[in-house]
Scaffold this active site. Structure first.
Site, PDB file in Angstrom:
ATOM      1  N   ASP A  13       0.852  -1.308   0.004  1.00  0.00           N
ATOM      2  CA  ASP A  13      -0.046   0.095  -0.277  1.00  0.00           C
ATOM      3  C   ASP A  13       0.876   1.261  -0.190  1.00  0.00           C
ATOM      4  OD1 ASP A  13      -2.304   1.539   0.412  1.00  0.00           O
ATOM      5  OD2 ASP A  13      -3.232  -0.050   1.546  1.00  0.00           O
ATOM      6  N   ASP A  51      -3.027   4.725  -2.482  1.00  0.00           N
ATOM      7  CA  ASP A  51      -4.056   5.308  -1.704  1.00  0.00           C
ATOM      8  C   ASP A  51      -4.422   6.717  -2.235  1.00  0.00           C
ATOM      9  OD1 ASP A  51      -5.689   4.877   0.804  1.00  0.00           O
ATOM     10  OD2 ASP A  51      -4.592   6.842   1.461  1.00  0.00           O
ATOM     11  N   GLU A  92      -6.166   3.893  -6.048  1.00  0.00           N
ATOM     12  CA  GLU A  92      -7.458   4.497  -5.482  1.00  0.00           C
ATOM     13  C   GLU A  92      -7.646   5.959  -5.979  1.00  0.00           C
ATOM     14  OE1 GLU A  92      -9.418   4.374  -1.345  1.00  0.00           O
ATOM     15  OE2 GLU A  92      -7.587   5.210  -1.536  1.00  0.00           O
ATOM     16  N   HIS A 145     -11.538  -2.943   2.769  1.00  0.00           N
ATOM     17  CA  HIS A 145     -11.281  -2.467   4.216  1.00  0.00           C
ATOM     18  C   HIS A 145     -11.865  -1.184   4.502  1.00  0.00           C
ATOM     19  CE1 HIS A 145      -8.388   0.101   2.103  1.00  0.00           C
ATOM     20  NE2 HIS A 145      -8.105   0.852   3.150  1.00  0.00           N
ATOM     21  N   ASP A 146     -12.447  -0.453   3.518  1.00  0.00           N
ATOM     22  CA  ASP A 146     -12.957   0.986   3.818  1.00  0.00           C
ATOM     23  C   ASP A 146     -14.669   0.589   3.579  1.00  0.00           C
ATOM     24  OD1 ASP A 146     -10.996   2.711   4.491  1.00  0.00           O
ATOM     25  OD2 ASP A 146     -10.639   2.967   2.534  1.00  0.00           O
TER      26      ASP A 146
END
Length: 563
Positions: free
Chosen positions: A113, A215, A268, A340-341
Site C-alpha cells: 500500500d 491510496d 485508488e 477495508h473501507d
C-alpha cells in the site's frame, strides 16, 4: 490441504501478450485483523506467513497488504511515520523479507500500500516542516495563513469530519489535511517531495515487492485555484488537479520504466469519471494499470456515507456496465464490492441471514465474470458479515467515531439513529478479526483482540466453510481457476442484458467464437419466465444450486453457461 479444482479442458491458455494481471485475482490482507502470531491481539507479518498455504489453496495470484509501516495508528496505519521500515507491532524488515520470499515460493506476488497523499504528523518530514516558516522543508506540505477573519484559509472539510485545515500554534499558519488532522497532505508541487517518494518506491521494488496499490492517489494533485482562491468549499467535489497525469507519468519514468518484470500499479481514485479512467489506464500513456473507482459503492448512500439508501439493482447494473463499456477498448477495470473501507459484501448487497451462501456466491460469480481484475477482501471468501456492536465504544475506526461525535454533540442527532448508520456502513464491519475457526476470538489471537470478533464466528469460519457441502471458499476456488484458464473470462467482451430488470443480473462475455452467459436472481423471491438467452444446447459451467435446471431461478440463484 485440499487441491484446487481441476481446470476445464475446454478452456485454453490466455494469450501470451496479455499482462499477467488480466488473468489474476488479488487478495487484500488487512494485517491488523488477519492473523496474530504473538498473542498481543494485533495481526502481524508472522500471522500472514502462517496463512500463506491457505491463500495458495484458494488460488490467488497476489496479496495486497494494507499498510505495515511505522505509524501512530490514528487511521490504522494510513498515517505513516516512516516509509522505509516495518512497524514493530507487525514485525520487522527481516520478517517482511521472509514473507516476501515465502509468498514468491508459492507463486504469490506481494503488492504494498502506497500512501503518499499524506504522511503522519510524526513523520520527520512534517516535524521539520512545522519547525519554522523558514524550514527547508516548509514547502513539503500545504501551509497557508489564516483567512481575514482569523479562521481557516477556506471552507474545505476533512473526509473524517471537521475542517480540513488545522492551525499550528508555533508558526501561526494552517496546514492542509484532507483526512485526519494527524495526516498532513504532502505538497506534490514541490519536486523534492516527488523525488523523495520515487526513491522510496524504488527502495521497495529493489527489495522485491511486486507493485503498489496507491491510496487516494488522484488527490496528490490539488486544484491550486481552489486552495488559494475565494471558494468556500469543495461542495462535495474532488480536489484533484490536472497535474495528476504529469505526476503519474513522471512516477512511471522514475520508478517503473526500464525495470525488469511486470509490476502492478492500481490507483485508488475517489470521484473520477469513466473518461478520466480511460486516460489513467491507457497503456500508451504509462500512468497506472488500473484504478479503484467509487461510483458503484456510493449508490446506496444519501447525503453522507452513513445514511444508507435502499439498493437499486438497475442503478448498480447501469453503473458497472458504464465502466465495462467505457474501458472496453482502452484501459482496464478493478473489480470489487468490498474492502477495508466498505461494509461486508454479503450484508450490503445480499441476504446475510437465510440466503448467506447463495447471495455470497451469486455476487462472487457476477463480479468475477466481469472484465477486469477481481479483488477479494479477507473473509469475503467465507461469507463474513457485518458486525453489530451494541455501543459506539466498541468501535475503533476514526471515521465512525468522529461522525458519531459530530452528529450527536454538534448536530443533536439521536445516538441510536447515528449508531444504526455505523452498524450499516461503518468501516469496522470489514475490520473485525478474520474468522479462522470456532476457538476463542475466532482463532485470530491467543490474546485480547484490538477489536472484538464478530459473535457469529463459531458458525462462520474457514474450517466450517471448507468442510461444508456448500462451501463459499470452494466456489471462489472455482472462479479463480476459471479466470486462470479461460481467455474469454480474462479478456472477452462484456454485454449487459435486461438492464432495467429489478431482480435479474444477466450478461454475456464473448471472445472469438466462444460465448459465456451469466444469469443471476439477486433477490429473495423466485424468478420465473424464460432466460434472456436461449441456453438449449449450452453447458452449465457453474452454479450455486446443486440441481440447477430449467429457466426459473430460485432466490439468489446464479448460473454460468457456455453457449
Amino acid at each position: 490441504m485440499t487441491d484446487a479444482p481441476d481446470l476445464d479442458p475446454a478452456f485454453a491458455t490466455v494469450p501470451a501478450p496479455a499482462p499477467w494481471w488480466t488473468q489474476a485475482v488479488v487478495y487484500q490482507v488487512y494485517p491488523r485483523s488477519f492473523a496474530d502470531s504473538d498473542g498481543d491481539g494485533i495481526g502481524d507479518l508472522g500471522g500472514i506467513r502462517s496463512k500463506l498455504d491457505y491463500l495458495a489453496e484458494l488460488g490467488v495470484d497476489a496479496v495486497w497488504l494494507s499498510p505495515v509501516y511505522p505509524s501512530p495508528q490514528h487511521d490504522n496505519g494510513y498515517d505513516i511515520r516512516d516509509y522505509q521500515d516495518i512497524d514493530p507491532v507487525f514485525g520487522s524488515l527481516a520478517e517482511f523479507d521472509a514473507l516476501l520470499a515465502e509468498a514468491h515460493e508459492r507463486g504469490i506476488k506481494i503488492v504494498m500500500d502506497l500512501v503518499v497523499n499524506h504522511t503522519s504528523d510524526e513523520h520527520a518530514w512534517f516535524e521539520e516542516s512545522r519547525s519554522s516558516r523558514t524550514s527547508p522543508r516548509r514547502d513539503w506540505y500545504w501551509w497557508r495563513p489564516a483567512a481575514a477573519d482569523g479562521g481557516p484559509p477556506n471552507g474545505w472539510r476533512s473526509a473524517f469530519s471537521g475542517p480540513a485545515w488545522t492551525l499550528d500554534g508555533a508558526t501561526g499558519e494552517y496546514y492542509l489535511h484532507l483526512f485526519a488532522r494527524q495526516q498532513p497532505d504532502l505538497n506534490w508541487e514541490n519536486r523534492e517531495v516527488r523525488q523523495a517518494v520515487y526513491a522510496m518506491m524504488n527502495w521497495w521494488l529493489d527489495r522485491g515487492v511486486d507493485g503498489f496499490r496507491m491510496d487516494v492517489i488522484n488527490y496528490i494533485a490539488k486544484q491550486i485555484e481552489l486552495v488559494d482562491g475565494p471558494h468556500p468549499s469543495l461542495d462535495g467535489g474532488s480536489p484533484m488537479g490536472p497535474q495528476i497525469h504529469d505526476y503519474l507519468q513522471e512516477m512511471h519514468r522514475e520508478v517503473f520504466a526500464g525495470r525488469a518484470g511486470e509490476h502492478l500499479t492500481v490507483g485508488e481514485m475517489p470521484g473520477v469519471s469513466v473518461s478520466d479512467a480511460v486516460l489513467f489506464t491507457d497503456p500508451a500513456r504509462a500512468e497506472v494499470d488500473m484504478i479503484f473507482q467509487f461510483e458503484h459503492v456510493s449508490l446506496d448512500q444519501g447525503d453522507h456515507k452513513f445514511l444508507a439508501l435502499p439498493r437499486s439493482l438497475p442503478a448498480l447494473k447501469k453503473s458497472l456496465s458504464r465502466w465495462q463499456d467505457g474501458l472496453a477498448e482502452t484501459g482496464w477495470n478493478s473489480l470489487y464490492l468490498n474492502n477495508h473501507d466498505q461494509p461486508r459484501l454479503v450484508s450490503r448487497f445480499g441476504n446475510d441471514a437465510e440466503y448467506r451462501y447463495e447471495s455470497a456466491t451469486l455476487w462472487a460469480l457476477v463480479l468475477h465474470l466481469h472484465r477486469g481484475t477481481p479483488y477479494i477482501y479477507q473473509g469475503e471468501e467465507i461469507g463474513m458479515t457485518n458486525v453489530r456492536f451494541d455501543s459506539i465504544d466498541d468501535y475503533r475506526d476514526i471515521e465512525s467515531l468522529n461522525h458519531f461525535r459530530e452528529a450527536v454533540q454538534e448536530f443533536d442527532q439521536s445516538p441510536a439513529a447515528v449508531l444504526a448508520g455505523v452498524h450499516t456502513m461503518g468501516r469496522d464491519n470489514a475490520r473485525t478479526p478474520m474468522q479462522w475457526d470456532a476457538s476463542d476470538n475466532a482463532g485470530f489471537t491467543s490474546g485480547i483482540p484490538w477489536i472484538a470478533a464478530n459473535p457469529n464466528y463459531p458458525e462462520i469460519n474457514t474450517v466450517a466453510d471448507r468442510a461444508g457441502q456448500r462451501s463459499i471458499f470452494r466456489f471462489y476456488q472455482r472462479l479463480i481457476a476459471l479466470r486462470h484458464g479461460s481467455p474469454v473470462v480474462a479478456l472477452g467482451a462484456f454485454s449487459m442484458l435486461e438492464p432495467e430488470h429489478d431482480q435479474l443480473y444477466a450478461f454475456t462475455r464473448t471472445l472469438g467464437d466462444e460465448a459465456l452467459l451469466v444469469v443471476a436472481n439477486a433477490s429473495d423471491a423466485p424468478l420465473a419466465g424464460p432466460l434472456p438467452v436461449d441456453v438449449t444446447g449450452g453447458e452449465l459451467v457453474l452454479g450455486n444450486y446443486a440441481d440447477a435446471a430449467g429457466s426459473g431461478l430460485r432466490p439468489w440463484e446464479a448460473r454460468l453457461y457456455r453457449l
